[in-house]
Design an enzyme around this catalytic site. Structure first.
Site, PDB file in Angstrom:
ATOM      1  N   SER A 169      -9.068  -1.159  -4.727  1.00 51.06           N
ATOM      2  CA  SER A 169      -9.248  -0.689  -3.362  1.00 51.06           C
ATOM      3  C   SER A 169     -10.740  -0.470  -3.097  1.00 51.06           C
ATOM      4  O   SER A 169     -11.503  -1.420  -3.094  1.00 51.06           O
ATOM      5  CB  SER A 169      -8.421   0.575  -3.123  1.00 51.06           C
ATOM      6  OG  SER A 169      -7.944   0.598  -1.792  1.00 51.06           O
TER       7      SER A 169
ATOM      8  N   LYS B  10       0.853  -1.185   0.000  1.00 52.17           N
ATOM      9  CA  LYS B  10       0.000   0.000   0.000  1.00 52.17           C
ATOM     10  C   LYS B  10       0.887   1.232   0.000  1.00 52.17           C
ATOM     11  O   LYS B  10       1.228   1.797   1.035  1.00 52.17           O
ATOM     12  CB  LYS B  10      -0.921   0.003   1.227  1.00 52.17           C
ATOM     13  CG  LYS B  10      -2.137   0.905   1.047  1.00 52.17           C
ATOM     14  CD  LYS B  10      -3.050   0.356  -0.030  1.00 52.17           C
ATOM     15  CE  LYS B  10      -4.255   1.233  -0.276  1.00 52.17           C
ATOM     16  NZ  LYS B  10      -5.061   0.785  -1.406  1.00 52.17           N
TER      17      LYS B  10
END
Length: 614
Positions: A409, A205
């Site tokens: 996401s 991330k």
């Protein structure tokens, strides 16, 4: 006791009513005046659009190809619509496919000419859908031709579907491959004495890396290398197949490129011919004559017989249906996922939920296709939308997701609970991770002699960007982020019939292409909108059905103003649109800042894929 408003309130109310009434009168006057002009113009117009036999359809694709156009303020449109080379111009993928499919069945259209000079961006997924439609056009015994002064990598992808690729004798084909470079701000922030507080879960991330590092992490390099390789494999294999060459002939290393350039005596156009990237080198005049020979001359004799994309779209647009039939509802979720109500081109937690709710409450809508083209955004808004997906399913209406260029996401969060998920081979998806971030400026203020001090009844009451962050508060925020990650992987595990360990091993914020997502079990099948609509109808057990786009409707006033602006746009001087390199760079920065400024998740948690921009 009297509840009569105070004098000033009544005065301002009266003034507003006068102003508002005057505004309506002026708009109504303009409306009916322009309406009368339009009626007279239609009655006396001699420039009726007529499609003759053996006509070429010119697909002049200008701007960015999107699933949904963003809302443009009418007055902003004055400065943008008149510029044919406007980088913010948008064209709907659905309109392009509709036009090509109509032209395939239209016996008057014999040829499609691709005009790609103003094409800015599209994504391999959307261009592949267009390419498939062009293949169907060719299968009907018709010709596709491309002609440009030079081809960028995106433009050449579509051009490769042409039967004949023309290039100007002084042009070139620019094939560079893919890259991902970013700016990193850690040292700059330290010099400015700005403290960045980052909370995240996920090895890959990397949205926050520019604020905490001065270079790309090894984990991000690993993920990005794999992602770029997968996307380029799809690009190169499709183009190579279209052109009948090997994929390794598309991007040459510098030594091989120099050798080929020397062989062509430094002529880039001739090199493109030698490499079989193009079929013919012609001047603009030679191309004009060649097209006149192929399809015939127009009535003025100065060019070939043709009709433009927009004219053909308006000519063939379907008439509105007044009797609603059983249908598959289509809801487009395009852009960043933000809270509240958002205009077209962005996903609002309230707005997109409302569209899904409309589909649920409409008895004629038997199933829904959710078209997702989003890098994510607010965790709260993403869950708000997903709850409406669940409500649709509970109402007995199947939900099928069609992933566009990206559904990562938060884009994956809103997709996960669907009955069936389609992705294209180059869809960017996954990025299952979560982060939170904000900055404090106490050190910067202290440097200038400004200090914050006072008292509060708790650690929470004293939170401020001008004060340092309490370590215990940091721990609480991190715990919320970890909980959010656990909820994300638990959601995926439940909906995709996987264990938490399986999901965690492919999550950690890593982005996958649609092809790899299928292998990993994150999607059900490779396909596009056409397949998704058919699947939704199948799940709803419908043999015959219509499709119904459920979207934000413009008011009559908004439609009128946009039409009025569009009509006057041609008279705006081109010089109005010129901007310097510095202005362009500042505009790019302001767009980034604006995107992050809109992120207003109530808990400060975001499901966002920052590397989904290929």
């Amino acid at each position: 006791m009297s509840a009569k408003p105070p004098f000033l309130q009544r005065l301002f109310t009266l003034l507003w009513n006068i102003i508002n009434t005057t505004r309506k009168l002026i708009i109504n006057f303009i409306f009916f005046t322009v309406l009368a002009v339009i009626i007279i113009a239609l009655a006396t117009s001699e420039d009726e659009i007529v499609v003759e036999n053996e006509t070429a359809l010119v697909l002049d694709l200008a701007g960015n190809i999107v699933d949904q156009k963003r809302f443009v303020d009418p007055f902003e449109a004055i400065l943008s619509q008149s510029n044919n080379d406007n980088p913010d111009a948008e064209i709907l993928l659905a309109d392009i496919l509709y036009v090509i499919q109509n032209a395939t069945q239209d016996t008057r259209i014999s040829t499609i000419v691709l005009n790609l000079s103003n094409l800015r961006s599209a994504g391999v997924s959307k261009m592949t859908a267009i390419g498939n439609a062009l293949n169907e056009f060719k299968a009907a015994g018709k010709q596709v031709i491309a002609m440009e002064n030079g081809y960028s990598q995106n433009q050449y992808f579509l051009a490769s579907y042409a039967d004949t690729v023309f290039l100007n004798t002084k042009g070139m084909v620019s094939l560079d491959g893919l890259s991902r470079y970013r700016l990193f701000y850690k040292s700059a922030l330290e010099k400015l004495k700005i403290n960045t507080h980052v909370f995240r879960v996920g090895t890959f991330k990397s949205a926050v890396e520019p604020f905490i590092r001065d270079d790309m992490s090894d984990a991000d390099k690993e993920a990005s290398n794999q992602l770029l390789a997968d996307i380029w494999e799809s690009y190169s294999s499709i183009v190579a197949k279209n052109r009948g060459i090997s994929p390794d002939q598309l991007v040459l290393d510098t030594d091989a490129y120099l050798a080929q350039l020397d062989k062509a005596e430094g002529d880039s156009a001739q090199m493109a011919m030698n490499m079989h990237w193009v079929d013919k080198l012609v001047s603009a005049e030679q191309f004009r004559l060649a097209m006149i020979e192929q399809v015939g001359a127009n009535k003025d004799g100065d060019s070939f017989r043709q009709i433009g994309f927009n004219d053909y779209l308006s000519l063939t647009a379907p008439l509105p249906q007044f009797v609603e039939k059983d249908s598959v509802g289509i809801v487009v979720a395009k852009g960043n996922i933000l809270n509240g109500a958002q205009p077209a081109g962005q996903i609002g937690g309230e707005t997109t939920s409302e569209f899904l709710r409309k589909a649920r409450l409409n008895d004629k809508v038997k199933a829904v296709v959710l078209r997702v083209d989003s890098p994510g955004g607010s965790a709260f808004a993403s869950e708000q939308i997903r709850q409406e997906v669940l409500a649709l399913k509970n109402a007995g209406k199947p939900v099928v997701v069609s992933m566009g260029s990206l559904a990562a996401s938060g884009g994956y969060w809103i997709s996960a609970s669907a009955d069936y998920i389609y992705a294209t081979p180059t869809t960017l998806t996954g990025s299952i991770g979560i982060f939170g971030m904000f900055a404090t400026f106490e050190d910067a203020l202290t440097h200038f002699g400004v200090n914050s001090d006072g008292v509060a009844t708790s650690d929470w009451a004293g939170l401020s960007p001008v004060r340092s962050l309490n370590p215990n508060v940091k721990a609480v925020i991190q715990r919320h982020i970890e909980r959010g990650y656990h909820e994300f992987i638990s959601l995926v595990a439940t909906e995709r019939n996987m264990s938490l360990e399986q999901v965690d091993s492919i999550a950690q914020g890593r982005v996958w292409t649609g092809t790899r997502a299928l292998e990993l079990g994150l999607v059900d099948e490779i396909g596009d909108m056409k397949q998704a609509i058919a699947k939704a109808a199948e799940l709803a057990e419908m043999d015959q059905f219509d499709t119904k786009l459920i979207e934000q409707e413009l008011t009559t006033e908004q439609q009128f103003i946009q039409q009025l602006v569009g009509a006057s746009a041609a008279y705006i001087p081109q010089s109005v649109h010129k901007s310097s390199i510095l202005e362009t760079m500042l505009m790019q920065w302001s767009e980034v800042i604006a995107d992050f400024a809109k992120f207003d998740d109530p808990q400060g948690m975001y499901l966002y894929c920052e590397q989904c921009d290929f």
